[in-house]
Scaffold this motif. Structure first.
Motif: not given
Length: 173
Positions: A2, A29, A44, A61
């Motif tokens: 990532s 994230e 993410s 991701s």
């Protein structure tokens, strides 16, 4: 694999009682348990079971467990069995658990090669032709995987497309 923007290991969480109307951009994230009505662009994405996203998702991701109404673009994509996807799925690496619901097209994209995205738009029948009868190249890794799991938006049996006529493609619509 990532982005290395998240050097501090930080993440953002949208709880189950949170509804966001508007686009979201995050460099780290993002964990969503609530509802988002807008596009999401993040490094993410982790989506909880009961969450809903209405809009386009772009992430390096993504791990999806809720409902997504919109297209998905991810390098590494995991679709869990509790997920319901209504939109096209563009990916480099894909994992789909048995039982997941996907209504849309799978378009694998290789880094630097636009050919897989081109094959999804080249089918004139928008259903039965794009499954494998109109393709000359052996792209069985993505097509047969989704057909074997029973989540392909195309005819359920990939071998029947070569043997049968239009009887198997009538189940699509």
């Amino acid at each position: 694999m990532s982005k290395s923007n998240s050097s501090s290991g930080s993440f953002s969480v949208l709880g189950a009682d949170v509804t966001i109307t508007g686009n979201i951009s995050a460099s780290t994230e993002l964990h969503i348990d609530g509802t988002v009505e807008g596009d999401i662009d993040c490094a993410s994405l982790v989506q909880g079971d009961g969450s809903q996203i209405t809009g386009e998702v772009k992430a390096d991701s993504a791990r999806l467990a809720g409902r997504v109404d919109g297209s998905i673009h991810a390098k590494e994509l995991v679709i869990l069995r509790s997920a319901t996807i209504n939109g096209d799925v563009h990916y480099e690496a894909l994992t789909v658990e048995q039982g997941a619901s996907v209504q849309g097209r799978f378009a694998p994209r290789e880094a630097g090669t636009p050919a897989p995205a081109n094959t999804a738009s080249s089918g004139t029948g928008s259903g039965s032709d794009a499954q494998g009868t109109g393709m000359g190249s052996p792209s069985s890794s993505s097509g047969s995987t989704t057909a074997d799991l029973g989540i392909s938006p195309f005819a359920a049996d990939s071998g029947a497309a070569n043997d049968g006529e239009k009887s198997t493609s009538s189940n699509y619509y």
